[in-house]
Design a protein around this motif. Structure first.
Motif, short mmCIF file in Angstrom:
data_model
loop_
_atom_site.label_atom_id
_atom_site.label_comp_id
_atom_site.label_asym_id
_atom_site.label_seq_id
_atom_site.Cartn_x
_atom_site.Cartn_y
_atom_site.Cartn_z
N ILE A 146 0.99 -1.20 0.06
CA ILE A 146 -0.09 0.20 0.03
C ILE A 146 0.98 1.20 -0.01
O ILE A 146 1.88 1.37 0.93
CB ILE A 146 -0.93 0.09 1.34
N LEU A 147 0.87 1.92 -0.98
CA LEU A 147 1.61 3.33 -1.08
C LEU A 147 0.71 4.63 -0.56
O LEU A 147 -0.43 4.73 -1.03
CB LEU A 147 2.16 3.65 -2.67
N ASP A 148 1.42 5.22 0.15
CA ASP A 148 0.78 6.36 0.86
C ASP A 148 1.67 7.57 0.63
O ASP A 148 2.84 7.62 1.11
CB ASP A 148 0.34 5.96 2.36
N GLY A 149 1.27 8.49 0.17
CA GLY A 149 2.22 9.72 -0.14
C GLY A 149 2.98 9.48 -1.43
O GLY A 149 3.82 10.47 -1.64
N PHE A 150 2.61 8.66 -2.49
CA PHE A 150 3.31 8.47 -3.39
C PHE A 150 2.56 7.77 -4.60
O PHE A 150 1.91 6.84 -4.02
CB PHE A 150 4.68 7.37 -3.30
N PRO A 151 2.55 8.20 -5.70
CA PRO A 151 3.30 9.17 -6.28
C PRO A 151 2.56 10.61 -5.96
O PRO A 151 1.33 10.57 -6.14
CB PRO A 151 3.55 9.06 -7.96
N ARG A 152 3.28 11.86 -6.03
CA ARG A 152 2.97 12.94 -5.66
C ARG A 152 3.01 13.78 -6.95
O ARG A 152 2.19 15.15 -6.99
CB ARG A 152 3.71 13.73 -4.76
N THR A 153 3.44 13.34 -7.99
CA THR A 153 3.53 14.45 -9.27
C THR A 153 3.54 13.50 -10.33
O THR A 153 3.56 12.12 -10.33
CB THR A 153 4.91 15.11 -9.53
N VAL A 154 2.87 14.14 -11.54
CA VAL A 154 2.88 13.20 -12.82
C VAL A 154 4.20 12.51 -13.15
O VAL A 154 4.31 11.43 -13.73
CB VAL A 154 2.25 14.03 -13.89
N VAL A 155 5.44 13.30 -12.91
CA VAL A 155 6.54 12.75 -13.26
C VAL A 155 6.94 11.36 -12.49
O VAL A 155 7.34 10.45 -12.87
CB VAL A 155 7.78 14.05 -13.02
N GLN A 156 6.68 11.48 -10.99
CA GLN A 156 6.64 10.40 -10.30
C GLN A 156 5.80 9.35 -10.61
O GLN A 156 6.07 8.03 -10.65
CB GLN A 156 6.38 10.85 -8.65
N ALA A 157 4.39 9.65 -11.13
CA ALA A 157 3.59 8.46 -11.39
C ALA A 157 4.23 7.93 -12.60
O ALA A 157 4.18 6.44 -12.75
CB ALA A 157 2.23 9.06 -11.67
N GLU A 197 -2.79 16.86 -7.63
CA GLU A 197 -4.24 16.51 -8.10
C GLU A 197 -3.96 16.02 -9.68
O GLU A 197 -4.77 15.17 -10.05
CB GLU A 197 -4.99 17.47 -8.17
N PRO A 198 -3.04 16.47 -10.41
CA PRO A 198 -2.77 15.88 -11.76
C PRO A 198 -2.49 14.62 -11.78
O PRO A 198 -2.73 13.98 -12.68
CB PRO A 198 -1.81 16.80 -12.37
N VAL A 199 -2.04 13.93 -10.75
CA VAL A 199 -1.79 12.62 -10.89
C VAL A 199 -2.92 11.75 -10.88
O VAL A 199 -2.85 10.71 -11.54
CB VAL A 199 -1.00 12.25 -9.58
N ILE A 200 -4.17 12.29 -10.46
CA ILE A 200 -5.46 11.58 -10.48
C ILE A 200 -5.84 11.29 -11.96
O ILE A 200 -6.29 10.17 -12.53
CB ILE A 200 -6.66 12.34 -9.84
N LYS A 201 -5.81 12.29 -12.74
CA LYS A 201 -5.98 12.26 -14.15
C LYS A 201 -5.07 11.44 -14.90
O LYS A 201 -5.46 10.60 -15.86
CB LYS A 201 -5.71 13.97 -14.89
N HIS A 202 -3.88 11.41 -14.41
CA HIS A 202 -2.87 10.29 -15.14
C HIS A 202 -3.56 8.81 -15.02
O HIS A 202 -3.55 7.94 -15.52
CB HIS A 202 -1.55 10.46 -14.69
N TYR A 203 -3.95 8.42 -13.67
CA TYR A 203 -4.30 7.15 -13.39
C TYR A 203 -6.02 7.11 -13.80
O TYR A 203 -6.18 5.76 -14.21
CB TYR A 203 -4.18 7.00 -12.25
N LYS A 204 -6.62 8.16 -13.98
CA LYS A 204 -7.93 7.99 -14.77
C LYS A 204 -7.85 7.32 -16.09
O LYS A 204 -8.70 6.60 -16.55
CB LYS A 204 -8.86 9.48 -14.55
N LYS A 205 -6.74 8.11 -16.79
CA LYS A 205 -6.67 7.33 -18.19
C LYS A 205 -6.54 6.08 -18.14
O LYS A 205 -6.66 5.54 -19.25
CB LYS A 205 -5.34 8.34 -18.80
N GLN A 206 -5.71 5.43 -17.05
CA GLN A 206 -5.49 3.88 -17.10
C GLN A 206 -6.81 3.13 -16.34
O GLN A 206 -6.68 2.15 -16.27
CB GLN A 206 -4.33 3.52 -16.15
#
Length: 184
Positions: free
Chosen positions: A82-93, A151-160
């Protein structure tokens, strides 16, 4: 099962991650816990991270990615985490996606906890961790940084098609039941 637990500061990610860890018997990896231990032990990383956090900013992407990748290579994570606090940016994602591909692994769930801002501020001020940035002004700065960079990380994973949004308001157990329902 590989899970990302996502949400703004004060959303209850750490609390819920501990409950998930007990329920599913998979380890919880919190970048915040790793950073807090480094700060407490005054390691070189800890000193660096403390100055960044004291200014209300986020730790650089590459530092975080390297830290998480090193940790996830440990044997205890081979059957899930369970990852908590990661990823925090789209670059990290994107770096995490590449890590998963390289290691022939995948993400099973991305749980996003939604909590109103006033509730987040109340929670952070009441939890008493003694962070030097736990003032209402610094908390608002952290929430603004979260909105802009995280928050943009959510969009990244919504695409998946990985994101499951959960109402993070209510009691700890009510929220936990919502998460378990989303995972089943």
């Amino acid at each position: 099962m590989n899970i990302i637990l996502f949400g703004p500061p004060g959303a209850g990610k750490g609390t819920q991650a501990k409950k998930l860890q007990n329920e599913y018997n998979i380890p919880h990896l919190s970048t915040g816990d790793i950073f807090r231990a480094a700060i407490k032990n005054e390691t070189p990383l800890g000193v660096k991270v403390k100055s960044i956090l004291d200014s209300g900013e986020l730790v650089p992407d590459q530092t975080v990615v390297d830290l998480v990748a090193d940790e996830l290579h440990k044997e205890k994570y081979q059957y899930g985490y369970i990852l908590d606090g990661f990823p925090r940016t789209v670059v990290q994602a994107k770096a995490f996606d590449a890590f998963l591909d390289k290691n022939d692994d995948n993400l099973d769930a991305f749980i996003s906890l939604s909590v109103p801002e006033n509730e987040l501020i109340k929670r952070i001020l009441s939890r008493g961790e003694g962070r030097t940035d736990d003032t209402e002004e610094k908390i608002r700065t952290r929430l603004n940084v979260y909105r802009k960079e995280t928050e943009p990380v959510i969009k990244h994973y919504k695409k998946q098609d990985k994101v499951q949004e959960i109402d993070g308001s209510g009691t700890i157990d009510e929220i936990f039941e919502r998460i378990k329902a989303a995972l089943s």
